[in-house]
Design a protein around this motif. Structure first.
Motif, mmCIF file in Angstrom:
data_model
loop_
_atom_site.group_PDB
_atom_site.id
_atom_site.type_symbol
_atom_site.label_atom_id
_atom_site.label_comp_id
_atom_site.label_asym_id
_atom_site.label_seq_id
_atom_site.Cartn_x
_atom_site.Cartn_y
_atom_site.Cartn_z
ATOM 1 N N UNK A 27 -14.528 40.845 46.018
ATOM 2 C CA UNK A 27 -15.958 41.138 46.043
ATOM 3 C C UNK A 27 -16.306 41.845 44.739
ATOM 4 N N UNK A 28 -17.419 41.430 44.152
ATOM 5 C CA UNK A 28 -17.953 42.119 42.983
ATOM 6 C C UNK A 28 -19.343 42.614 43.362
ATOM 7 N N UNK A 66 -7.019 42.297 41.619
ATOM 8 C CA UNK A 66 -8.252 42.102 40.848
ATOM 9 C C UNK A 66 -7.945 41.286 39.598
ATOM 10 N N UNK A 67 -6.878 41.622 38.911
ATOM 11 C CA UNK A 67 -6.505 40.882 37.694
ATOM 12 C C UNK A 67 -6.186 39.427 38.019
ATOM 13 N N UNK A 68 -5.453 39.179 39.112
ATOM 14 C CA UNK A 68 -5.116 37.806 39.487
ATOM 15 C C UNK A 68 -6.367 37.015 39.869
ATOM 16 N N UNK A 73 -11.333 33.205 38.410
ATOM 17 C CA UNK A 73 -12.790 33.051 38.371
ATOM 18 C C UNK A 73 -13.256 33.486 36.992
ATOM 19 N N UNK A 74 -14.430 33.049 36.606
ATOM 20 C CA UNK A 74 -14.957 33.482 35.320
ATOM 21 C C UNK A 74 -15.687 34.802 35.538
ATOM 22 N N UNK A 75 -15.022 35.907 35.228
ATOM 23 C CA UNK A 75 -15.570 37.247 35.444
ATOM 24 C C UNK A 75 -16.945 37.391 34.806
ATOM 25 N N UNK A 79 -20.461 38.210 36.852
ATOM 26 C CA UNK A 79 -21.271 39.382 36.539
ATOM 27 C C UNK A 79 -22.642 38.993 35.996
ATOM 28 N N UNK A 80 -22.734 37.906 35.235
ATOM 29 C CA UNK A 80 -24.037 37.442 34.734
ATOM 30 C C UNK A 80 -24.933 36.978 35.880
#
Length: 102
Positions: A27-28, A66-68, A73-75, A79-80
């Motif tokens: 989740x972000x 989180x790193x994996x 996914x394209x972080x 976020x955008x």
């Protein structure tokens, strides 16, 4: 105000025989003042217990997961998209309701 992003791992799925994590639920959450947006997803993994870099379930940290997940996914895109949702909350272009209930 700048948007702050927080990545968390609500749960993971693993193989019991070797402790390898096979699915990461991520989740972000983005926060800008009173405005919040969030995205939830999963990533699939095929860990090899014979690999020298293998980390068994009991030794995995949230930062590892989180790193994996972010590697799959394209972080920046996640976020955008959350930033766009927050901007839409701040400056809406549509509304819902009835004129007689105003």
């Amino acid at each position: 105000m700048a948007i702050s992003y927080t990545w968390t791992i609500p749960t993971v799925e693993r193989t019991l025989s070797d402790g390898g994590i096979t699915v990461i639920h991520w989740r972000c959450t983005a926060v800008d003042g009173d405005h919040t947006a969030a995205s939830y997803g999963t990533t699939s993994h095929a860990p090899d217990a014979t690999d020298s870099g293998f980390i068994a379930f009991d030794s995995v940290t949230e930062d590892n997961c989180i790193a994996w997940a972010q590697a799959q996914v394209n972080k920046s895109d996640v976020e955008a998209a959350l930033a766009a949702q927050i901007e839409a909350e701040k400056t809406p272009t549509t509304a819902a309701g009835t004129p007689w209930a105003a």
